[in-house]
Design an enzyme around this catalytic site. Structure first.
Site, PDB file in Angstrom:
ATOM      1  N   LYS A   1      70.488  17.174   2.306  1.00  0.00           N
ATOM      2  CA  LYS A   1      70.403  16.039   3.053  1.00  0.00           C
ATOM      3  C   LYS A   1      69.684  14.970   2.176  1.00  0.00           C
ATOM      4  CE  LYS A   1      68.470  13.775   6.956  1.00  0.00           C
ATOM      5  NZ  LYS A   1      67.224  13.977   8.297  1.00  0.00           N
TER       6      LYS A   1
ATOM      7  N   ASP B   1      65.581   6.463   6.360  1.00  0.00           N
ATOM      8  CA  ASP B   1      66.354   6.593   7.766  1.00  0.00           C
ATOM      9  C   ASP B   1      65.560   5.947   8.664  1.00  0.00           C
ATOM     10  OD1 ASP B   1      67.419   7.752  10.088  1.00  0.00           O
ATOM     11  OD2 ASP B   1      66.208   9.462  10.163  1.00  0.00           O
TER      12      ASP B   1
ATOM     13  N   LYS C   1      63.740   3.986  15.105  1.00  0.00           N
ATOM     14  CA  LYS C   1      62.669   4.528  15.164  1.00  0.00           C
ATOM     15  C   LYS C   1      61.485   3.446  15.426  1.00  0.00           C
ATOM     16  CE  LYS C   1      63.771   8.152  12.003  1.00  0.00           C
ATOM     17  NZ  LYS C   1      63.460   9.519  12.848  1.00  0.00           N
TER      18      LYS C   1
ATOM     19  N   ASP D   1      63.391  11.324   3.679  1.00  0.00           N
ATOM     20  CA  ASP D   1      64.506  11.994   4.173  1.00  0.00           C
ATOM     21  C   ASP D   1      65.593  12.480   3.226  1.00  0.00           C
ATOM     22  OD1 ASP D   1      64.933  12.961   6.767  1.00  0.00           O
ATOM     23  OD2 ASP D   1      66.342  11.228   7.411  1.00  0.00           O
TER      24      ASP D   1
ATOM     25  N   ASP E   1      70.112   8.598  15.695  1.00  0.00           N
ATOM     26  CA  ASP E   1      68.905   9.108  14.814  1.00  0.00           C
ATOM     27  C   ASP E   1      68.909  10.727  14.374  1.00  0.00           C
ATOM     28  OD1 ASP E   1      66.436   8.734  13.475  1.00  0.00           O
ATOM     29  OD2 ASP E   1      65.107   9.087  15.131  1.00  0.00           O
TER      30      ASP E   1
ATOM     31  N   GLU F   1      71.073  12.064  12.482  1.00  0.00           N
ATOM     32  CA  GLU F   1      72.129  11.785  11.552  1.00  0.00           C
ATOM     33  C   GLU F   1      72.247  12.902  10.385  1.00  0.00           C
ATOM     34  OE1 GLU F   1      69.040  11.187   9.188  1.00  0.00           O
ATOM     35  OE2 GLU F   1      69.120  10.533  11.054  1.00  0.00           O
TER      36      GLU F   1
ATOM     37  N   ARG G   1      72.263  16.002  10.525  1.00  0.00           N
ATOM     38  CA  ARG G   1      73.236  17.092  10.732  1.00  0.00           C
ATOM     39  C   ARG G   1      74.671  16.427  10.431  1.00  0.00           C
ATOM     40  NH1 ARG G   1      71.098  17.753  16.652  1.00  0.00           N
ATOM     41  NH2 ARG G   1      69.094  17.268  15.547  1.00  0.00           N
TER      42      ARG G   1
END
Length: 447
Positions: A218, A223, A230, A241, A300, A302, A304
């Site tokens: 990933k 993010d 967030k 991230d 959020d 995202e 996956r």
């Protein structure tokens, strides 16, 4: 790190001494035989933690008598473990000798280490010094601020790092992703002014093997949460991230540098997740690379999404026989396992056993968590698509995310590593699992 070139007699020397357990003692003219602590003989994660804590306190030159450790194991019933002990010492040293990234005008001083060992172990020491160097490469990228590191820069960094190594690099740009119809990765990218990338680093060194191990990472370079933005402390540290992408790419370079006879490929899904005017919104429906439709419940969730397209690509386009993904996926991991263990999910018991052995050999603590069809059911309740990317249903959020990813593996065994609580500690990247992935790929070389 110096090998068999000790510092002056005034420098401290670390020797490993025998007792009911193993003790680590310092010896110096001004401070003889001062005990540092004890480490259980086969608890290598504890051994690693103790050594790192010890070395980080040192801001001077230090000799380490590795021969004393080897002799200690040879005299003990655990004589077969001394190779793992050597690996642990060397990777701990390389971790502590370097500050991979800093913008301080006066950087802090690190310990300098000289290792003393018999010539017959030089190759092993050099091999794991290289592994440690690529752990530090991952840490460097992890710690780099997101305004300096985004998808294009990430790709260039690895193109440069791999320029003299026997690897092949392929970069899928925005136009390529559109042609491939990677709707989930492109959907996450909609809010960013910077284009997405899919970076593929391939190392094929075993022509006699039909096995190909794919590491999928990933790579969300920042993010914000997207439209489900967030707040406060939840956004702090979101530059990390992209840790999974840095880790899997660094591992492949380590394998190539050490010429391990294995077949492995890294796939890094790279983009930002920002709330721009064109950003995807809750209730949008995107089509994944494998053709499944996914309703966006929460922007959020995202990670996956980008992983799903990358996992399918590894299975379909790269013909991977085993897939391991690494991702800072669910914040729940901090409540489940804290910073001690990395949570592991597996669709195959046999693959899990091999992975667990690799983690043990690497001295990295991992813990298997469950996958079950019941965890996926809340994501299948949507009346408009095949799946939702998340749900308000309580409980088992980390397992549910793993089950979502398994829907995109195209029948290939999948191990999912959720490093959300272990990727960074005290706002510093750890390069976690580089050593474990290296050991797992090396297992295939020995088949």
């Amino acid at each position: 790190m110096r090998i068999n070139k000790p510092f002056s007699d005034d420098s401290n020397t670390v020797v490993f001494v025998s007792s009911k357990t193993y003790g680590v003692k310092e010896e110096a003219a001004h401070n003889p035989n001062v005990e540092f602590g004890v480490v259980l003989p086969t608890d290598f994660p504890a051994f690693n933690r103790a050594l790192v804590q010890f070395l980080k306190r040192k801001k001077t030159k230090l000799n380490i008598n590795l021969d004393s450790l080897i002799e200690l194991y040879k005299k003990n019933e655990n004589s077969g473990c001394f190779h793992t002990a050597i690996k642990t010492v060397i990777t701990s040293v390389t971790f502590c000798e370097t500050t991979p990234f800093t913008m301080k005008t006066k950087p802090e001083k690190n310990v300098e280490v000289a290792v003393q060992c018999a010539v017959e172990y030089h190759n092993l020491v050099k091999e794991y010094e290289t592994v440690g160097e690529y752990v530090n490469l991952a840490r460097e990228l992890q710690d780099t601020p997101s305004d300096l590191l985004y998808s294009e820069v990430f790709v260039k960094h690895f193109e440069k790092a791999a320029s003299k190594l026997p690897v092949k690099i392929k970069v899928l740009k925005q136009s390529d992703l559109i042609k491939k119809k990677m709707g989930l990765l492109l959907g996450v990218n909609q809010g960013s002014e910077r284009e997405a990338r899919l970076l593929v680093i391939s190392y094929q060194a075993n022509k006699n093997s039909k096995e190909k191990l794919a590491f999928v990472g990933k790579g969300i370079t920042y993010d914000s949460g997207g439209m489900n933005i967030k707040t406060g402390d939840y956004m702090r540290g979101m530059k990390y991230d992209m840790s999974g992408a840095a880790i899997v790419c660094s591992t492949v370079l380590a394998l190539a540098k050490n010429k391990v006879k294995t077949n492995v490929v890294a796939v890094a899904a790279l983009t930002e997740n920002l709330p721009g005017a064109k950003a995807q919104r809750p209730d949008d429906i995107k089509i994944a690379y494998n053709g499944k439709s996914v309703e966006i419940d929460n922007t959020d969730a995202e990670g996956r999404l980008v992983l799903a397209d990358a996992i399918t690509y590894a299975a379909k386009d790269l013909a991977a026989t085993h897939i391991i993904d690494v991702a800072t996926l669910t914040g729940l991991m901090s409540y489940i396992l804290s910073t001690t263990y990395t949570g592991i999910f597996s669709t195959c018991d046999h693959q899990w056993e091999s992975f667990k052995k690799a983690a043990c050999s690497a001295g990295e603590p991992v813990w298997r968590l469950p996958m079950h069809p019941d965890y996926l059911k809340p994501l299948q309740l949507t009346k408009l698509a095949d799946l939702q990317n998340s749900t308000s249903a309580r409980g088992a959020g980390s397992s549910r995310a793993a089950c979502f990813l398994a829907e995109f593996r195209e029948g290939v065994s999948l191990i999912h590593c959720d490093i959300a609580s272990t990727a960074s500690i005290e706002n510093l990247g750890q390069g976690v699992l580089v050593r474990t992935l290296y050991e797992r790929a090396s297992q295939l070389a020995n088949k």
